[in-house]
Enzyme design. Structure first.
Site, PDB file in Angstrom:
ATOM      1  NE  ARG A 160      -4.196  -1.501   0.215  1.00 36.88           N
ATOM      2  CZ  ARG A 160      -4.274  -2.783  -0.116  1.00 36.88           C
ATOM      3  NH1 ARG A 160      -3.215  -3.387  -0.637  1.00 36.88           N
ATOM      4  NH2 ARG A 160      -5.378  -3.465   0.044  1.00 36.88           N
ATOM      5  CB  SER A 235      -8.888  -1.257   4.205  1.00 35.90           C
ATOM      6  OG  SER A 235      -9.214  -2.550   3.756  1.00 35.90           O
ATOM      7  CD  GLU A 333      -6.096   1.607   2.108  1.00 34.92           C
ATOM      8  OE1 GLU A 333      -5.928   0.587   1.481  1.00 34.92           O
ATOM      9  OE2 GLU A 333      -7.076   2.343   1.931  1.00 34.92           O
TER      10      GLU A 333
END
Ligand code: EPU
Length: 338
Positions: A160, A235, A333
């Site tokens: 990520r 998320s 995130e």
């Protein structure tokens, strides 16, 4: 180029939260992106780039600068190479590749957002991530005003993560090139996905695509107008990657088996959704107009009529609960425009 003023951003984000953009322009080609950046520089206002808004939290005050929405569309498939403009919807690209028998993106089915965002946080799901197949990223260097063709090494992808995420004001992604495998088999690396095909020796790319979408749907991770958890940014936290001692401490502190996966660099990836639930923040928890998704503890959701401040307060509460229970600090995130 038509610069609009005081444009609401909430309807342009999947969370449907946040205030307006002081200035706003929809860029339908790359020249407009460069012109819009030059316009902002002349006025001395900051500029930010908006894709599909599905991984973005906008402050209640909005953004006091120019928002450039990436709306360029172009998708070229040439053999096993696929080139797509930043504004192309991601799932249109995945569906086209699956239909063309090109393997490498099938597990990334059903993800909202646009192509240009995918290298920024190295989008991943169900055992694949875009870093595996990206061969080049054409980007506008905001420091020089020139375009660059960046290699995967220059993109410096991580979980990520990428150079674009670490240095967010440097480049605007204009186009991404992928190299896929013609006639390749689908990837069945993620245990949950592999289990779904047990006994089925060789599922097709499109069967895997459909299954991934079905799995995502059970977790409210596809945008569906009838889903009560639909207003989310996917998320809300990344899965923490911790030192082995930290993972051992989580195991020692827990009666339930701890989902965890070793990483290549000798650390351990923990499941943030599991940590959240075990810290006492259950699925379906409500705090007024915001809450934890009833389908997946990693999804923070907006139920309508709420504010970004409420959402961020809930995120702090979740983070504090996990830290107090396990000594692990969750990282947000989605991108925050504050
Ligand atoms: N779990 C719980 N409670 C929950 C949710 C999950 O205990 O409420 C446990 C599960 O039982 C499982 C583990 O946590 O043992 C992992 O759960 P899951 O397979 O649902 O995946 P995830 O790690 O929570 C990640 C990505 C998702 C991606 C899925 C599938 C991150 C931050 N999230 O979620 O990506 O779709 O894997 O590959 O890496 C996103 O980034 O927005 C996103 C949706």
């Amino acid at each position: 180029m038509r610069i609009q003023e005081h444009v609401p951003l909430a309807p342009r984000t999947s969370l449907e939260l946040g205030g307006p953009a002081r200035f706003f322009v929809e860029a339908t080609d790359d020249t407009m992106v460069a012109e819009a950046l030059a316009w902002a520089a002349r006025r001395g206002v900051p500029a930010r780039v908006l894709g599909g808004g599905s991984n973005l939290v906008v402050a209640d005050a909005g953004f006091d600068g120019l928002v450039i929405e990436m709306a360029q569309r172009d998708l070229q498939i040439d053999g096993n190479r696929v080139r797509a403009a930043a504004g192309e919807p991601w799932d249109v690209l995945v569906a086209r590749c699956v239909d063309a028998g090109l393997a490498g993106l099938e597990c990334l089915s059903g993800i909202p957002g646009r192509v240009g965002a995918t290298p920024i946080q190295n989008v991943g799901a169900y055992g694949q991530e875009v870093a595996e197949t990206i061969r080049a990223v054409r980007a506008l260097d905001r420091a020089t005003g020139h375009e660059q063709l960046l290699t995967p090494a220059q993109c410096a992808f991580g979980y990520r993560d990428s150079m674009f995420k670490r240095d967010p004001d440097r480049f605007v992604v204009l186009e991404v090139t992928f190299e896929l495998v013609a006639g390749g088999a689908p990837a069945l690396r993620y245990a949950e996905l592999a289990r779904a095909f047990e006994g089925d020796a060789s599922p097709s790319l499109s069967e895997v695509r459909e299954k991934v979408i079905a799995l995502r749907r059970t977790k409210s991770m596809v945008i569906d107008a009838s889903d009560p958890n639909r207003r989310s940014a996917g998320s809300f936290f990344t899965n923490p990657i911790v030192a082995p001692e930290v993972a051992d401490a989580v195991v020692a502190a827990s009666e339930a088996p701890v989902p965890r996966w070793p990483t290549e660099d000798g650390r351990v990836k923990l499941a943030a959704g599991w940590l959240i639930e075990q810290a006492g923040m259950s699925k379906g928890t409500r705090r007024g107009a915001v809450g934890i998704s009833s389908a997946h503890a990693l999804g923070l959701v907006h139920h309508g009529g709420g504010t970004t401040a409420q959402l961020l307060a809930l995120a702090d509460e979740v983070r504090d609960a996990v830290r107090a229970r396990f000594g692990v600090t969750l990282e947000r995130e989605p991108v925050l425009w504050a």
